[in-house]
Design a protein around this motif. Structure first.
Motif, PDB file in Angstrom:
ATOM      1  N   UNK A  75       0.855  -1.173   0.000  1.00  0.00           N
ATOM      2  CA  UNK A  75       0.000   0.000   0.000  1.00  0.00           C
ATOM      3  C   UNK A  75       0.897   1.230   0.000  1.00  0.00           C
ATOM      4  N   UNK A  76       0.305   2.406  -0.081  1.00  0.00           N
ATOM      5  CA  UNK A  76       1.063   3.653  -0.063  1.00  0.00           C
ATOM      6  C   UNK A  76       0.343   4.631   0.861  1.00  0.00           C
ATOM      7  N   UNK A  77       1.123   5.373   1.647  1.00  0.00           N
ATOM      8  CA  UNK A  77       0.573   6.378   2.555  1.00  0.00           C
ATOM      9  C   UNK A  77       1.382   7.665   2.422  1.00  0.00           C
ATOM     10  N   UNK A 115      10.965  10.852  -2.779  1.00  0.00           N
ATOM     11  CA  UNK A 115      10.822  12.259  -3.165  1.00  0.00           C
ATOM     12  C   UNK A 115       9.384  12.688  -3.478  1.00  0.00           C
ATOM     13  N   UNK A 116       8.479  11.737  -3.611  1.00  0.00           N
ATOM     14  CA  UNK A 116       7.086  12.044  -3.951  1.00  0.00           C
ATOM     15  C   UNK A 116       6.243  12.397  -2.730  1.00  0.00           C
ATOM     16  N   UNK A 117       6.847  12.343  -1.519  1.00  0.00           N
ATOM     17  CA  UNK A 117       6.117  12.679  -0.304  1.00  0.00           C
ATOM     18  C   UNK A 117       5.210  11.566   0.186  1.00  0.00           C
ATOM     19  N   UNK A 118       5.439  10.356  -0.293  1.00  0.00           N
ATOM     20  CA  UNK A 118       4.676   9.178   0.124  1.00  0.00           C
ATOM     21  C   UNK A 118       5.664   8.047   0.387  1.00  0.00           C
ATOM     22  N   UNK A 119       5.144   6.987   0.976  1.00  0.00           N
ATOM     23  CA  UNK A 119       5.984   5.809   1.175  1.00  0.00           C
ATOM     24  C   UNK A 119       5.135   4.556   1.056  1.00  0.00           C
ATOM     25  N   UNK A 120       5.778   3.503   0.561  1.00  0.00           N
ATOM     26  CA  UNK A 120       5.117   2.211   0.514  1.00  0.00           C
ATOM     27  C   UNK A 120       5.127   1.608   1.908  1.00  0.00           C
TER      28      UNK A 120
END
Length: 132
Positions: free
Chosen positions: A90-92, A104-109
């Motif tokens: 998932x990604x948050x 760098x996209x400001x999210x993490x798996x």
């Protein structure tokens, strides 16, 4: 003999992110971190940038519409702890502290997990993917 269930899957949000990352980085792969850098987060790399060793377990290929399959690996020692578990990528929002390409996209798996059902466990055992 029943078909073995997938050991790893992904949410639609994670699939959307993988499609965007594919444009930026080319073909991708995952390696489930064993606790270094970003805890136990799944780390996403350009395919081939993380060197898979002889003791890494290939859990499966994530099927993402519009791009090639994304391989998912985990170290054998960690697999011993997780072999009874179905994993969902998932990604948050929020940056992880690792080297994964989504940082760098400001999210993490992250991984969401559940134990395999008795039927799933039996199917995995019957196909040579024992859980015990």
């Amino acid at each position: 003999m029943a078909d073995a269930p997938a050991r790893v899957a992904l949410t639609s949000e994670a699939a959307d992110l993988l499609r965007r990352l594919r444009v930026m980085h080319g073909p991708l792969m995952f390696h489930q971190s064993g606790g270094c850098c970003d805890g136990s987060s799944p780390m996403c790399f350009p395919d081939g940038e993380f060197k898979i060793g002889g003791s890494d377990v290939h859990l499966g290929d994530l099927q993402v519409e519009g791009i090639e399959p994304v391989s998912f690996f985990m170290s054998e020692s960690q697999f011993e702890y997780w072999k009874h578990t179905h994993l969902t990528v998932d990604v948050v929002k929020g940056r992880g502290s690792g080297f994964s390409v989504e940082a760098p996209e400001g999210v993490r798996f992250l991984i969401r997990s559940r134990l395999f059902t008795d039927d799933e466990s039996a199917a995995l055992n019957s196909t040579g993917q024992p859980l015990t």
